[in-house]
Motif scaffolding. Structure first.
Motif, PDB file in Angstrom:
ATOM      1  N   GLU A 164       0.778  -1.388   0.103  1.00  0.00           N
ATOM      2  CA  GLU A 164      -0.005  -0.117  -0.105  1.00  0.00           C
ATOM      3  C   GLU A 164       0.756   1.154   0.044  1.00  0.00           C
ATOM      4  O   GLU A 164       0.566   2.154  -0.806  1.00  0.00           O
ATOM      5  CB  GLU A 164      -1.006   0.165   1.084  1.00  0.00           C
ATOM      6  CG  GLU A 164      -2.017  -0.989   1.011  1.00  0.00           C
ATOM      7  CD  GLU A 164      -2.857  -0.817   2.305  1.00  0.00           C
ATOM      8  OE1 GLU A 164      -2.857   0.099   3.073  1.00  0.00           O
ATOM      9  OE2 GLU A 164      -3.544  -1.932   2.530  1.00  0.00           O
ATOM     10  N   LYS A 165       1.834   1.096   0.876  1.00  0.00           N
ATOM     11  CA  LYS A 165       2.593   2.490   0.804  1.00  0.00           C
ATOM     12  C   LYS A 165       3.956   2.610   0.172  1.00  0.00           C
ATOM     13  O   LYS A 165       4.409   3.532  -0.556  1.00  0.00           O
ATOM     14  CB  LYS A 165       3.597   2.646   2.178  1.00  0.00           C
ATOM     15  CG  LYS A 165       2.240   2.544   3.325  1.00  0.00           C
ATOM     16  CD  LYS A 165       2.873   2.694   4.702  1.00  0.00           C
ATOM     17  CE  LYS A 165       1.711   2.663   5.798  1.00  0.00           C
ATOM     18  NZ  LYS A 165       2.156   2.287   7.139  1.00  0.00           N
ATOM     19  N   GLY A 166       4.374   1.336  -0.940  1.00  0.00           N
ATOM     20  CA  GLY A 166       5.331   1.360  -1.666  1.00  0.00           C
ATOM     21  C   GLY A 166       6.720   1.426  -1.219  1.00  0.00           C
ATOM     22  O   GLY A 166       7.440   1.722  -1.697  1.00  0.00           O
ATOM     23  N   VAL A 167       6.723   1.222   0.192  1.00  0.00           N
ATOM     24  CA  VAL A 167       8.149   1.461   0.794  1.00  0.00           C
ATOM     25  C   VAL A 167       8.314   0.167   1.965  1.00  0.00           C
ATOM     26  O   VAL A 167       7.383  -0.485   2.120  1.00  0.00           O
ATOM     27  CB  VAL A 167       8.351   2.730   1.529  1.00  0.00           C
ATOM     28  CG1 VAL A 167       8.416   3.916   0.755  1.00  0.00           C
ATOM     29  CG2 VAL A 167       7.238   2.733   2.662  1.00  0.00           C
ATOM     30  N   ILE A 168       9.606  -0.229   2.240  1.00  0.00           N
ATOM     31  CA  ILE A 168       9.726  -1.013   3.513  1.00  0.00           C
ATOM     32  C   ILE A 168       9.535  -0.437   4.569  1.00  0.00           C
ATOM     33  O   ILE A 168      10.098   0.514   5.199  1.00  0.00           O
ATOM     34  CB  ILE A 168      11.277  -1.821   3.134  1.00  0.00           C
ATOM     35  CG1 ILE A 168      11.225  -2.441   1.967  1.00  0.00           C
ATOM     36  CG2 ILE A 168      11.335  -2.755   4.349  1.00  0.00           C
ATOM     37  CD1 ILE A 168      12.634  -3.007   1.790  1.00  0.00           C
ATOM     38  N   THR A 169       8.526  -0.836   5.495  1.00  0.00           N
ATOM     39  CA  THR A 169       8.204  -0.448   6.844  1.00  0.00           C
ATOM     40  C   THR A 169       8.750  -1.277   7.915  1.00  0.00           C
ATOM     41  O   THR A 169       9.046  -2.494   7.506  1.00  0.00           O
ATOM     42  CB  THR A 169       6.679  -0.015   6.945  1.00  0.00           C
ATOM     43  OG1 THR A 169       6.114  -1.451   6.966  1.00  0.00           O
ATOM     44  CG2 THR A 169       6.180   0.815   5.961  1.00  0.00           C
ATOM     45  N   PHE A 170       8.753  -0.913   9.106  1.00  0.00           N
ATOM     46  CA  PHE A 170       9.167  -2.150  10.097  1.00  0.00           C
ATOM     47  C   PHE A 170       8.308  -3.316   9.863  1.00  0.00           C
ATOM     48  O   PHE A 170       8.744  -4.644  10.111  1.00  0.00           O
ATOM     49  CB  PHE A 170       9.157  -1.638  11.408  1.00  0.00           C
ATOM     50  CG  PHE A 170       9.265  -2.421  12.473  1.00  0.00           C
ATOM     51  CD1 PHE A 170      10.553  -3.251  12.650  1.00  0.00           C
ATOM     52  CD2 PHE A 170       8.328  -3.105  13.338  1.00  0.00           C
ATOM     53  CE1 PHE A 170      10.831  -4.066  13.697  1.00  0.00           C
ATOM     54  CE2 PHE A 170       8.501  -4.055  14.204  1.00  0.00           C
ATOM     55  CZ  PHE A 170       9.650  -4.727  14.728  1.00  0.00           C
ATOM     56  N   GLN A 171       6.820  -2.990   9.813  1.00  0.00           N
ATOM     57  CA  GLN A 171       6.106  -4.164   9.800  1.00  0.00           C
ATOM     58  C   GLN A 171       6.259  -5.091   8.767  1.00  0.00           C
ATOM     59  O   GLN A 171       6.151  -6.333   8.619  1.00  0.00           O
ATOM     60  CB  GLN A 171       4.505  -3.624   9.832  1.00  0.00           C
ATOM     61  CG  GLN A 171       4.000  -2.910  11.075  1.00  0.00           C
ATOM     62  CD  GLN A 171       4.666  -1.562  11.594  1.00  0.00           C
ATOM     63  OE1 GLN A 171       5.142  -0.725  10.352  1.00  0.00           O
ATOM     64  NE2 GLN A 171       4.508  -1.119  12.724  1.00  0.00           N
TER      65      GLN A 171
END
Length: 113
Positions: free
Chosen positions: A40-47
């Motif tokens: 959804e965000k197009g980036v690597i998040t911690f989750q």
């Protein structure tokens, strides 16, 4: 839990490079980013990193180590890794790749066109 002074995840990448070869590793960076990113965000998040870390063979890493990895690569301070930050981090963690990265990058660019 014992305290750790070094950045432990560095130990994983030489094995990956050895397994794939430098050229294969380059190609896998883009694939790796897409596997790890939050769609959804197009980036690597911690989750998304935590959820997908086993795909990189990093399932043994603690939350603290994953956060450290994320902070290490987060150049713009937004709390996530975009593709450029991810690739930069992978190269910084793989000193052997730095020597041949320019040639590999040129090869990758040439093969794209």
């Amino acid at each position: 839990m014992g305290s750790r002074n070094g950045v432990v995840f560095e130990d994983f990448f030489p094995a990956m490079v050895e397994k794939l070869g430098a050229e294969g590793f380059m190609k896998e960076l883009g694939n790796g980013f897409r596997l790890l990113m939050d769609e959804e965000k197009g980036v690597i998040t911690f989750q998304s990193l935590k959820r997908n870390s086993a795909l990189l063979g990093l399932q043994g890493m603690s939350d603290e180590e994953l956060m450290c990895m994320l902070r290490e690569g987060d150049l713009d301070g937004d709390g996530a890794l975009n593709e450029m930050e991810f690739c930069t981090l992978m190269f910084r963690l793989s000193p052997g790749l730095m020597e041949s990265s320019r040639e590999l990058l040129e090869e990758a660019i040439v093969s794209e066109f």
